[in-house]
Motif scaffolding. Structure first.
Motif, PDB file in Angstrom:
ATOM      1  N   SER A   1      -0.468 -12.293   8.236  1.00 36.31           N
ATOM      2  CA  SER A   1      -0.867 -10.780   7.726  1.00 36.31           C
ATOM      3  C   SER A   1       0.665 -10.280   8.326  1.00 36.31           C
ATOM      4  N   ASN A   2       1.616  -9.700   7.665  1.00 38.89           N
ATOM      5  CA  ASN A   2       2.051  -8.829   8.383  1.00 38.89           C
ATOM      6  C   ASN A   2       2.011  -7.975   7.903  1.00 38.89           C
ATOM      7  N   GLN A   3       1.492  -5.952   8.653  1.00 42.27           N
ATOM      8  CA  GLN A   3       1.626  -4.899   8.104  1.00 42.27           C
ATOM      9  C   GLN A   3       2.800  -3.353   8.535  1.00 42.27           C
ATOM     10  N   TRP A   4       3.021  -3.426   7.910  1.00 45.70           N
ATOM     11  CA  TRP A   4       4.101  -2.172   7.547  1.00 45.70           C
ATOM     12  C   TRP A   4       2.819  -0.826   7.207  1.00 45.70           C
ATOM     13  N   THR A   5       3.375   0.160   9.020  1.00 43.01           N
ATOM     14  CA  THR A   5       2.329   2.155   7.764  1.00 43.01           C
ATOM     15  C   THR A   5       3.293   2.888   8.318  1.00 43.01           C
ATOM     16  N   LEU A   6       2.789   3.439   7.702  1.00 43.91           N
ATOM     17  CA  LEU A   6       4.169   5.458   7.641  1.00 43.91           C
ATOM     18  C   LEU A   6       2.897   5.461   7.883  1.00 43.91           C
ATOM     19  N   GLY A   7       2.986   6.926   8.244  1.00 45.00           N
ATOM     20  CA  GLY A   7       1.808   8.108   8.288  1.00 45.00           C
ATOM     21  C   GLY A   7       2.585   9.906   8.654  1.00 45.00           C
ATOM     22  N   ALA A   8       1.697  10.566   8.733  1.00 49.14           N
ATOM     23  CA  ALA A   8       1.941  11.998   8.811  1.00 49.14           C
ATOM     24  C   ALA A   8       1.018  12.543   8.457  1.00 49.14           C
ATOM     25  N   ASN A   9       1.231  13.319   9.881  1.00 47.45           N
ATOM     26  CA  ASN A   9       0.279  14.282  10.557  1.00 47.45           C
ATOM     27  C   ASN A   9       0.795  16.023   9.622  1.00 47.45           C
ATOM     28  N   TYR A  10      -0.075  16.725   9.249  1.00 45.26           N
ATOM     29  CA  TYR A  10       0.053  17.672   9.045  1.00 45.26           C
ATOM     30  C   TYR A  10      -1.371  18.683   9.588  1.00 45.26           C
ATOM     31  N   TYR A  11      -0.974  20.106  10.796  1.00 41.03           N
ATOM     32  CA  TYR A  11      -2.133  20.666  11.203  1.00 41.03           C
ATOM     33  C   TYR A  11      -2.226  22.435  10.220  1.00 41.03           C
ATOM     34  N   ILE A  12      -2.768  22.678  10.186  1.00 42.19           N
ATOM     35  CA  ILE A  12      -3.239  23.676   9.126  1.00 42.19           C
ATOM     36  C   ILE A  12      -3.406  24.770  10.001  1.00 42.19           C
ATOM     37  N   ASN A  13      -3.943  24.603  10.787  1.00 39.59           N
ATOM     38  CA  ASN A  13      -4.425  25.666  12.005  1.00 39.59           C
ATOM     39  C   ASN A  13      -4.557  24.782  13.271  1.00 39.59           C
ATOM     40  N   GLU A  14      -5.461  25.129  14.598  1.00 45.16           N
ATOM     41  CA  GLU A  14      -5.050  24.175  15.782  1.00 45.16           C
ATOM     42  C   GLU A  14      -6.847  23.700  15.739  1.00 45.16           C
ATOM     43  N   ASN A  15      -7.969  23.927  14.801  1.00 49.80           N
ATOM     44  CA  ASN A  15      -8.579  22.950  14.352  1.00 49.80           C
ATOM     45  C   ASN A  15      -8.695  21.868  13.179  1.00 49.80           C
ATOM     46  N   ILE A  16      -7.665  21.961  12.075  1.00 48.63           N
ATOM     47  CA  ILE A  16      -7.595  21.304  11.659  1.00 48.63           C
ATOM     48  C   ILE A  16      -6.371  20.342  11.398  1.00 48.63           C
TER      49      ILE A  16
ATOM     50  N   HIS B   1       0.618 -11.439   3.173  1.00 50.26           N
ATOM     51  CA  HIS B   1      -0.066 -13.043   3.318  1.00 50.26           C
ATOM     52  C   HIS B   1       0.163 -13.867   3.647  1.00 50.26           C
ATOM     53  N   ASP B   2       0.768 -14.829   4.304  1.00 50.70           N
ATOM     54  CA  ASP B   2       1.005 -16.189   3.664  1.00 50.70           C
ATOM     55  C   ASP B   2       0.472 -17.025   3.089  1.00 50.70           C
ATOM     56  N   ARG B   3       0.633 -17.933   2.458  1.00 49.45           N
ATOM     57  CA  ARG B   3      -0.348 -18.872   1.695  1.00 49.45           C
ATOM     58  C   ARG B   3      -0.876 -19.493   2.472  1.00 49.45           C
ATOM     59  N   ASN B   4      -1.753 -19.234   3.513  1.00 53.20           N
ATOM     60  CA  ASN B   4      -3.429 -19.590   4.289  1.00 53.20           C
ATOM     61  C   ASN B   4      -3.822 -18.980   4.064  1.00 53.20           C
ATOM     62  N   ALA B   5      -3.136 -17.433   4.048  1.00 51.74           N
ATOM     63  CA  ALA B   5      -4.653 -16.424   4.105  1.00 51.74           C
ATOM     64  C   ALA B   5      -4.881 -16.271   2.882  1.00 51.74           C
ATOM     65  N   ASP B   6      -5.802 -17.390   2.397  1.00 46.83           N
ATOM     66  CA  ASP B   6      -6.617 -16.921   1.068  1.00 46.83           C
ATOM     67  C   ASP B   6      -8.021 -17.129   0.703  1.00 46.83           C
ATOM     68  N   ALA B   7      -8.398 -16.923   0.393  1.00 48.27           N
ATOM     69  CA  ALA B   7     -10.337 -16.608  -0.177  1.00 48.27           C
ATOM     70  C   ALA B   7     -10.504 -17.790   0.243  1.00 48.27           C
ATOM     71  N   ASN B   8     -11.528 -18.610   0.582  1.00 51.95           N
ATOM     72  CA  ASN B   8     -12.163 -19.975   0.880  1.00 51.95           C
ATOM     73  C   ASN B   8     -11.369 -21.261   0.455  1.00 51.95           C
ATOM     74  N   GLY B   9     -10.330 -20.832   0.502  1.00 50.41           N
ATOM     75  CA  GLY B   9      -9.408 -21.765   0.280  1.00 50.41           C
ATOM     76  C   GLY B   9      -8.459 -22.063  -1.190  1.00 50.41           C
ATOM     77  N   GLU B  10      -8.964 -20.464  -1.708  1.00 48.26           N
ATOM     78  CA  GLU B  10      -8.314 -20.644  -3.534  1.00 48.26           C
ATOM     79  C   GLU B  10      -7.372 -19.417  -3.723  1.00 48.26           C
ATOM     80  N   ARG B  11      -6.646 -19.650  -3.931  1.00 50.92           N
ATOM     81  CA  ARG B  11      -5.144 -18.524  -4.294  1.00 50.92           C
ATOM     82  C   ARG B  11      -6.347 -17.325  -4.855  1.00 50.92           C
ATOM     83  N   ILE B  12      -6.167 -16.403  -4.544  1.00 48.69           N
ATOM     84  CA  ILE B  12      -6.914 -15.341  -5.488  1.00 48.69           C
ATOM     85  C   ILE B  12      -5.727 -14.612  -6.376  1.00 48.69           C
TER      86      ILE B  12
END
Length: 72
Positions: free
Chosen positions: A19-34, A45-56
């Motif tokens: 499995s490969n995962q690309w993630t992008l994230g952003a933070n926004y500070y409303i104030n110093e507490n939030i 996922h590649d072809r081997n990453a499936d559910a109990n041997g079945e393609r889903i």
């Protein structure tokens, strides 16, 4: 923020999938507490990453996650 993760469970005897995962994230500070956090991830996922041997169908996923953090 950007991040790349890879998990490879394929071996010579056992084919557990990869499995490969690309993630992008952003933070926004409303104030110093939030803080608001938003993450988008695209996962493949590649072809081997499936559910109990079945393609889903197609093994690619998108996720969008929002969180709020309070400091008190």
């Amino acid at each position: 923020m950007a991040r790349f993760d890879r998990v490879d469970l394929n071996g010579t005897e056992i084919r557990g999938g990869a499995s490969n995962q690309w993630t992008l994230g952003a933070n926004y500070y409303i104030n110093e507490n939030i803080r608001l956090m938003l993450n988008y991830a695209y996962i493949t996922h590649d072809r081997n990453a499936d559910a109990n041997g079945e393609r889903i169908g197609k093994n690619n996923y998108n996720t969008l996650t929002a969180r709020v953090q309070l400091r008190f």
